[in-house]
Design a protein around this motif. Structure first.
Motif, PDB file in Angstrom:
ATOM      1  N   CYS A  37      -0.794  10.751   2.458  1.00 29.97           N
ATOM      2  CA  CYS A  37       0.170  10.012   1.636  1.00 29.97           C
ATOM      3  C   CYS A  37       0.891   8.923   2.423  1.00 29.97           C
ATOM      4  O   CYS A  37       1.128   7.823   1.900  1.00 29.97           O
ATOM      5  CB  CYS A  37       1.181  10.956   1.028  1.00 29.97           C
ATOM      6  SG  CYS A  37       0.452  12.112  -0.141  1.00 29.97           S
ATOM      7  N   ALA A  38       1.268   9.207   3.657  1.00 30.78           N
ATOM      8  CA  ALA A  38       2.053   8.249   4.436  1.00 30.78           C
ATOM      9  C   ALA A  38       1.323   6.924   4.631  1.00 30.78           C
ATOM     10  O   ALA A  38       1.928   5.855   4.441  1.00 30.78           O
ATOM     11  CB  ALA A  38       2.453   8.858   5.774  1.00 30.78           C
ATOM     12  N   PRO A  39       0.021   6.903   5.003  1.00 31.33           N
ATOM     13  CA  PRO A  39      -0.657   5.604   5.153  1.00 31.33           C
ATOM     14  C   PRO A  39      -0.694   4.811   3.850  1.00 31.33           C
ATOM     15  O   PRO A  39      -0.500   3.578   3.864  1.00 31.33           O
ATOM     16  CB  PRO A  39      -2.077   5.983   5.604  1.00 31.33           C
ATOM     17  CG  PRO A  39      -1.934   7.316   6.234  1.00 31.33           C
ATOM     18  CD  PRO A  39      -0.847   7.996   5.468  1.00 31.33           C
ATOM     19  N   CYS A  40      -0.928   5.508   2.725  1.00 33.23           N
ATOM     20  CA  CYS A  40      -0.945   4.805   1.434  1.00 33.23           C
ATOM     21  C   CYS A  40       0.421   4.213   1.118  1.00 33.23           C
ATOM     22  O   CYS A  40       0.535   3.073   0.648  1.00 33.23           O
ATOM     23  CB  CYS A  40      -1.381   5.755   0.326  1.00 33.23           C
ATOM     24  SG  CYS A  40      -3.074   6.334   0.485  1.00 33.23           S
ATOM     25  N   CYS A  41       1.457   4.969   1.376  1.00 35.83           N
ATOM     26  CA  CYS A  41       2.816   4.482   1.119  1.00 35.83           C
ATOM     27  C   CYS A  41       3.146   3.290   2.011  1.00 35.83           C
ATOM     28  O   CYS A  41       3.793   2.328   1.568  1.00 35.83           O
ATOM     29  CB  CYS A  41       3.828   5.597   1.335  1.00 35.83           C
ATOM     30  SG  CYS A  41       3.735   6.897   0.089  1.00 35.83           S
ATOM     31  N   GLU A  42       2.702   3.334   3.255  1.00 39.97           N
ATOM     32  CA  GLU A  42       2.949   2.203   4.161  1.00 39.97           C
ATOM     33  C   GLU A  42       2.224   0.962   3.690  1.00 39.97           C
ATOM     34  O   GLU A  42       2.780  -0.149   3.717  1.00 39.97           O
ATOM     35  CB  GLU A  42       2.495   2.569   5.580  1.00 39.97           C
ATOM     36  CG  GLU A  42       3.427   3.529   6.284  1.00 39.97           C
ATOM     37  CD  GLU A  42       2.964   3.852   7.695  1.00 39.97           C
ATOM     38  OE1 GLU A  42       2.373   2.966   8.351  1.00 39.97           O
ATOM     39  OE2 GLU A  42       3.198   4.992   8.129  1.00 39.97           O
ATOM     40  N   VAL A  43       0.985   1.128   3.225  1.00 43.31           N
ATOM     41  CA  VAL A  43       0.221  -0.022   2.728  1.00 43.31           C
ATOM     42  C   VAL A  43       0.899  -0.623   1.516  1.00 43.31           C
ATOM     43  O   VAL A  43       1.097  -1.838   1.441  1.00 43.31           O
ATOM     44  CB  VAL A  43      -1.232   0.395   2.398  1.00 43.31           C
ATOM     45  CG1 VAL A  43      -1.958  -0.691   1.624  1.00 43.31           C
ATOM     46  CG2 VAL A  43      -1.997   0.714   3.674  1.00 43.31           C
ATOM     47  N   SER A 101       3.994  -0.380   0.670  1.00 44.99           N
ATOM     48  CA  SER A 101       5.282  -0.975   1.044  1.00 44.99           C
ATOM     49  C   SER A 101       5.077  -2.343   1.679  1.00 44.99           C
ATOM     50  O   SER A 101       5.869  -3.258   1.448  1.00 44.99           O
ATOM     51  CB  SER A 101       6.049  -0.049   1.980  1.00 44.99           C
ATOM     52  OG  SER A 101       5.406   0.037   3.238  1.00 44.99           O
ATOM     53  N   LEU A 102       4.011  -2.501   2.473  1.00 42.99           N
ATOM     54  CA  LEU A 102       3.725  -3.816   3.057  1.00 42.99           C
ATOM     55  C   LEU A 102       3.313  -4.812   1.977  1.00 42.99           C
ATOM     56  O   LEU A 102       3.711  -5.983   2.013  1.00 42.99           O
ATOM     57  CB  LEU A 102       2.628  -3.707   4.115  1.00 42.99           C
ATOM     58  CG  LEU A 102       3.028  -3.019   5.413  1.00 42.99           C
ATOM     59  CD1 LEU A 102       1.806  -2.826   6.306  1.00 42.99           C
ATOM     60  CD2 LEU A 102       4.084  -3.843   6.144  1.00 42.99           C
ATOM     61  N   SER A 119       6.438  -5.628  -0.076  1.00 41.35           N
ATOM     62  CA  SER A 119       7.543  -6.218   0.678  1.00 41.35           C
ATOM     63  C   SER A 119       7.453  -7.733   0.734  1.00 41.35           C
ATOM     64  O   SER A 119       8.437  -8.411   0.990  1.00 41.35           O
ATOM     65  CB  SER A 119       7.591  -5.653   2.096  1.00 41.35           C
ATOM     66  OG  SER A 119       6.458  -6.084   2.831  1.00 41.35           O
ATOM     67  N   ASN A 169       1.576  13.532   5.927  1.00 36.50           N
ATOM     68  CA  ASN A 169       1.537  12.509   6.985  1.00 36.50           C
ATOM     69  C   ASN A 169       0.165  11.871   7.117  1.00 36.50           C
ATOM     70  O   ASN A 169       0.054  10.689   7.443  1.00 36.50           O
ATOM     71  CB  ASN A 169       1.950  13.116   8.324  1.00 36.50           C
ATOM     72  CG  ASN A 169       3.446  13.320   8.407  1.00 36.50           C
ATOM     73  OD1 ASN A 169       4.210  12.618   7.761  1.00 36.50           O
ATOM     74  ND2 ASN A 169       3.863  14.308   9.178  1.00 36.50           N
TER      75      ASN A 169
END
Length: 131
Positions: free
Chosen positions: A112-118, A120-121, A124, A109
């Motif tokens: 990895c999660a912040p990198c994945c969110e970046v 994905s943005l 997208s 969380n």
């Protein structure tokens, strides 16, 4: 020991040996058109039941108590092992694995999660169009 609660009629109340229920008709059967003489069929029926009952009683007379002692000791050993070894080890593993799960979940969380969110943005906003 409380022998008053021992059911002497129904000795398999949980049907754990239901697969062993064999009657004469389950083992021997004559099809239509192939029949032995009636007295032979009746004698075979009597011999089947007598031999099955007699042999079972002889085997249980000589071996039943010893085999029951063996299984009693075996299940006592299994119970002892589970109460004093297996269950505490499993509980200890659950405690350690719970800590590992929380540590790994926090790491995922936080890192990895912040990198994945970046990513994905970023991805997208990509549009693919056919020409």
């Amino acid at each position: 020991m409380d022998f008053a609660t021992l059911d002497m009629e129904n000795r398999d109340p949980n049907d754990i040996n239901n697969h062993l229920k064999t009657a004469f008709d389950d083992v021997l059967a004559e099809v239509d058109g192939t029949h032995s003489i009636d007295c032979i069929w009746k004698a075979s029926y009597a011999c089947f039941h007598s031999c099955k009952s007699c042999c079972y009683n002889i085997f249980t007379f000589f071996c039943g108590i010893w085999i029951a002692c063996f299984w009693g000791l075996d299940f006592a050993l299994i119970s002892f092992a589970h109460v004093w070894c297996v269950t505490p080890i499993l509980r200890m593993c659950m405690i350690h694995f719970n800590l590992c799960q929380k540590t790994f979940g926090t790491w995922v969380n936080c890192c990895c999660a912040p990198c994945c969110e970046v990513f994905s943005l970023i991805f997208s906003n990509i549009r693919v169009e056919k020409r």
